[in-house]
Scaffold this motif. Structure first.
Motif, PDB file in Angstrom:
ATOM      1  N   ILE A   1     -35.414  23.869  27.586  1.00 50.85           N
ATOM      2  CA  ILE A   1     -34.281  23.072  28.038  1.00 50.85           C
ATOM      3  C   ILE A   1     -33.561  22.471  26.839  1.00 50.85           C
ATOM      4  CG2 ILE A   1     -33.547  21.142  29.484  1.00 50.85           C
ATOM      5  CD1 ILE A   1     -36.179  21.436  31.022  1.00 50.85           C
ATOM      6  N   GLU A   2     -32.286  22.744  26.726  1.00 57.17           N
ATOM      7  CA  GLU A   2     -31.498  22.134  25.651  1.00 57.17           C
ATOM      8  C   GLU A   2     -31.508  20.613  25.802  1.00 57.17           C
ATOM      9  OE1 GLU A   2     -27.500  23.404  25.257  1.00 57.17           O
ATOM     10  OE2 GLU A   2     -28.001  25.432  24.625  1.00 57.17           O
ATOM     11  N   LEU A   3     -31.725  19.925  24.712  1.00 55.45           N
ATOM     12  CA  LEU A   3     -31.629  18.476  24.697  1.00 55.45           C
ATOM     13  C   LEU A   3     -30.222  18.057  25.106  1.00 55.45           C
ATOM     14  CD1 LEU A   3     -32.930  15.719  23.876  1.00 55.45           C
ATOM     15  CD2 LEU A   3     -31.985  16.117  21.586  1.00 55.45           C
ATOM     16  N   MET A   4     -30.150  17.068  26.002  1.00 50.41           N
ATOM     17  CA  MET A   4     -28.848  16.573  26.457  1.00 50.41           C
ATOM     18  C   MET A   4     -28.596  15.170  25.920  1.00 50.41           C
ATOM     19  SD  MET A   4     -28.983  17.938  30.410  1.00 50.41           S
ATOM     20  CE  MET A   4     -30.782  17.915  30.561  1.00 50.41           C
ATOM     21  N   GLN A   5     -27.370  14.895  25.590  1.00 46.16           N
ATOM     22  CA  GLN A   5     -27.018  13.566  25.098  1.00 46.16           C
ATOM     23  C   GLN A   5     -26.933  12.594  26.269  1.00 46.16           C
ATOM     24  OE1 GLN A   5     -23.671  13.359  22.419  1.00 46.16           O
ATOM     25  NE2 GLN A   5     -23.335  11.191  22.848  1.00 46.16           N
ATOM     26  N   THR A   6     -27.530  11.426  26.105  1.00 43.38           N
ATOM     27  CA  THR A   6     -27.433  10.358  27.098  1.00 43.38           C
ATOM     28  C   THR A   6     -26.916   9.098  26.411  1.00 43.38           C
ATOM     29  OG1 THR A   6     -29.753   9.712  26.708  1.00 43.38           O
ATOM     30  CG2 THR A   6     -29.328  11.325  28.466  1.00 43.38           C
ATOM     31  N   GLY A   7     -26.816   8.038  27.187  1.00 43.44           N
ATOM     32  CA  GLY A   7     -26.209   6.834  26.651  1.00 43.44           C
ATOM     33  C   GLY A   7     -26.940   6.219  25.484  1.00 43.44           C
ATOM     34  N   ASP A   8     -28.271   6.422  25.416  1.00 44.70           N
ATOM     35  CA  ASP A   8     -29.027   5.743  24.357  1.00 44.70           C
ATOM     36  C   ASP A   8     -29.708   6.685  23.371  1.00 44.70           C
ATOM     37  OD1 ASP A   8     -31.028   6.765  25.910  1.00 44.70           O
ATOM     38  OD2 ASP A   8     -31.923   4.835  26.466  1.00 44.70           O
ATOM     39  N   ASN A   9     -29.303   7.954  23.329  1.00 45.05           N
ATOM     40  CA  ASN A   9     -29.972   8.849  22.366  1.00 45.05           C
ATOM     41  C   ASN A   9     -29.002   9.601  21.459  1.00 45.05           C
ATOM     42  OD1 ASN A   9     -28.856  10.990  23.821  1.00 45.05           O
ATOM     43  ND2 ASN A   9     -30.789  12.032  24.195  1.00 45.05           N
ATOM     44  N   GLU A  10     -27.814   9.059  21.248  1.00 41.67           N
ATOM     45  CA  GLU A  10     -26.777   9.779  20.503  1.00 41.67           C
ATOM     46  C   GLU A  10     -27.246  10.216  19.117  1.00 41.67           C
ATOM     47  OE1 GLU A  10     -22.143   9.281  18.940  1.00 41.67           O
ATOM     48  OE2 GLU A  10     -23.061   7.734  20.208  1.00 41.67           O
ATOM     49  N   ALA A  11     -27.827   9.302  18.344  1.00 43.22           N
ATOM     50  CA  ALA A  11     -28.265   9.644  16.989  1.00 43.22           C
ATOM     51  C   ALA A  11     -29.385  10.685  17.036  1.00 43.22           C
ATOM     52  CB  ALA A  11     -28.738   8.385  16.263  1.00 43.22           C
ATOM     53  N   PHE A  12     -30.323  10.505  17.969  1.00 48.57           N
ATOM     54  CA  PHE A  12     -31.429  11.445  18.117  1.00 48.57           C
ATOM     55  C   PHE A  12     -30.890  12.830  18.498  1.00 48.57           C
ATOM     56  CE2 PHE A  12     -34.803  13.589  20.425  1.00 48.57           C
ATOM     57  CZ  PHE A  12     -35.933  13.302  19.680  1.00 48.57           C
ATOM     58  N   PHE A  13     -29.936  12.849  19.406  1.00 50.96           N
ATOM     59  CA  PHE A  13     -29.336  14.112  19.858  1.00 50.96           C
ATOM     60  C   PHE A  13     -28.722  14.875  18.683  1.00 50.96           C
ATOM     61  CE2 PHE A  13     -25.481  16.375  21.153  1.00 50.96           C
ATOM     62  CZ  PHE A  13     -25.998  17.267  22.090  1.00 50.96           C
TER      63      PHE A  13
END
Length: 324
Positions: free
Chosen positions: A187-199
Motif C-alpha cells: 500500500i502506497e503511503l498516503m499523506q494525512t494531516g499530521d504526517n506531511e514531513a514523514f510522507f
C-alpha cells in the motif's frame, strides 16, 4: 442498487467500530492513540445492525469491520455475527493489526468471518517492532496460521510501503508467498494531516513494484465487483498473490465501490472528504428505511476523486480515524 452521479455502484461498506488503536505505527500513530477527552461512545451493537440492514437494502454485499483496531471491541464476535446474519450481506471481513489474533480468531471464525486482512509491515521482527512499536510479529504470524487452519477463505496481508524502513524487504515479502496461499498487498503511503514531513521522506510509488512484477512473469487478475482498490497479480510458481494499492495513480477513484461509516455513525463519501455526515439519529431510532433513503440522497454528492495529488487529505489527521 446504490449508484452515484458518475455511475459508480457501491457494493462494499467499510464500517469502523472504534477509533482507538494499541499500535504506534510510525506512519500513523507514532505517539500512540491520543484522547484529550473521555473516549466517545462508539456505535452500539444495535446501531451497527441498523447500518448493516440499511446498506444491505441498497445492494451492499460486503462489510469490512475496521478501526482503529477493531479487536479492542470485546463484542466484535457479536458484531461479526450480526452483520453476517443481515439479509443481503454475503461477506464479512475484519482488518486488524493482529496483536491478539491467536486468542480471538476462533471466536471470529465461529461468528461467521469470511475474510481477514492483517497488517504486517515487516517480516523482520526487529524492524516490525521499530515500525509498529510492538514486538509481536511471531504472535501475528501464529494467528494467521490459525486462521488458515480454520478455513478462513480470504486472508490478505497489508504492508505499507516505506522508502527508508521496508523497501529493502520487498523481494523477501514476495518470496514469502511461494508457499503461502494469501494475498500480499503493498500500500502506497498516503499523506494525512499530521504526517506531511514523514510522507515526503518515506513515500514510494507502487508503480515500480508493478513494473518489476510484470517483468518477472506475474499476471494481472480481473477484479470482482466487490473487491477493494488493489491491483492484483498471480504467478504459476507462487501459491500467494501480490496486490498493489496506488491511491496516487491516475483514475484511482474511477472504480470506487465503497463507502465508509465512522465509529460515531458518520457517513464518509470518501476517506479524504472534508467532513463526515452524521446519520446516527436514524440508527438510534432503529429506522433502517429512513437511513437508506438518506444515504441514497447523499451519495449524489460524492465527488469524482480525492485530492491527494494536490496535498489535500481532508479531515483525516491519521489513518486510524477511519481504518484507512
Amino acid at each position: 442498487m446504490l449508484q452515484d452521479s458518475f455511475g459508480r455502484r457501491f457494493y462494499y461498506l467499510r464500517l469502523s467500530v472504534t477509533d482507538v488503536c494499541n499500535f504506534r505505527c510510525n506512519y500513523c500513530l507514532p505517539d500512540g492513540f491520543q484522547c484529550d477527552k473521555s473516549i466517545p461512545e462508539f456505535l452500539s451493537l444495535k446501531e451497527i445492525g441498523v447500518y448493516a440492514k440499511a446498506f444491505a437494502a441498497l445492494g451492499t454485499e460486503k462489510i469490512r469491520l475496521t478501526g482503529g483496531e477493531p479487536a479492542l471491541r470485546r463484542e466484535l464476535p457479536e458484531i461479526i455475527a450480526q452483520c453476517k446474519q443481515t439479509e443481503g450481506i454475503k461477506k464479512v471481513a475484519v482488518t486488524t493489526n493482529g496483536y491478539n489474533l491467536p486468542s480471538v480468531i476462533d471466536s471470529w471464525h465461529d461468528a461467521g468471518l469470511d475474510a481477514l486482512n492483517v497488517s504486517i509491515d515487516s517480516l523482520n521482527p526487529a524492524n516490525f517492532k521499530k515500525i509498529t512499536g510492538h514486538d509481536r510479529l511471531h504472535k501475528v504470524l501464529v494467528g494467521i496460521e490459525r486462521a488458515q487452519s480454520l478455513g478462513v477463505r480470504s486472508i490478505k496481508i497489508n504492508a505499507v510501503l516505506l522508502k527508508k524502513d521496508n523497501a529493502s524487504e520487498i523481494d523477501q515479502f514476495i518470496e514469502w508467498l511461494k508457499n503461502k496461499p494469501v494475498t500480499l498487498r503493498f500500500i502506497e503511503l498516503m499523506q494525512t494531516g499530521d504526517n506531511e514531513a514523514f510522507f515526503k521522506k518515506q513515500h514510494l510509488s507502487g508503480a515500480l513494484i508493478i513494473e518489476e512484477l510484470i517483468n518477472k512473469g506475474w499476471q494481472p487478475i480481473i477484479k470482482a465487483h466487490d473487491a477493494g482498490p488493489a491491483e492484483e497479480y498471480w504467478h504459476p510458481d507462487f501459491q500467494g498473490r501480490v496486490g498493489v494499492i496506488r491511491p496516487y495513480s491516475k483514475d484511482f477513484c474511477k472504480s470506487c465501490n465503497r463507502l465508509r461509516i465512522s465509529a460515531l455513525g458518520k457517513l464518509h463519501l470518501c476517506l479524504f472528504a472534508n467532513q463526515g455526515i452524521d446519520l446516527r439519529e436514524y440508527a438510534q431510532a432503529g429506522d433502517a428505511e429512513q437511513l437508506s433513503k438518506a444515504i441514497t440522497g447523499l451519495i449524489m454528492n460524492k465527488t469524482p476523486s480525492h485530492l491527494l495529488h494536490q496535498g489535500h487529505s481532508g479531515m483525516i489527521q491519521h489513518l486510524s480515524m477511519l481504518g484507512g
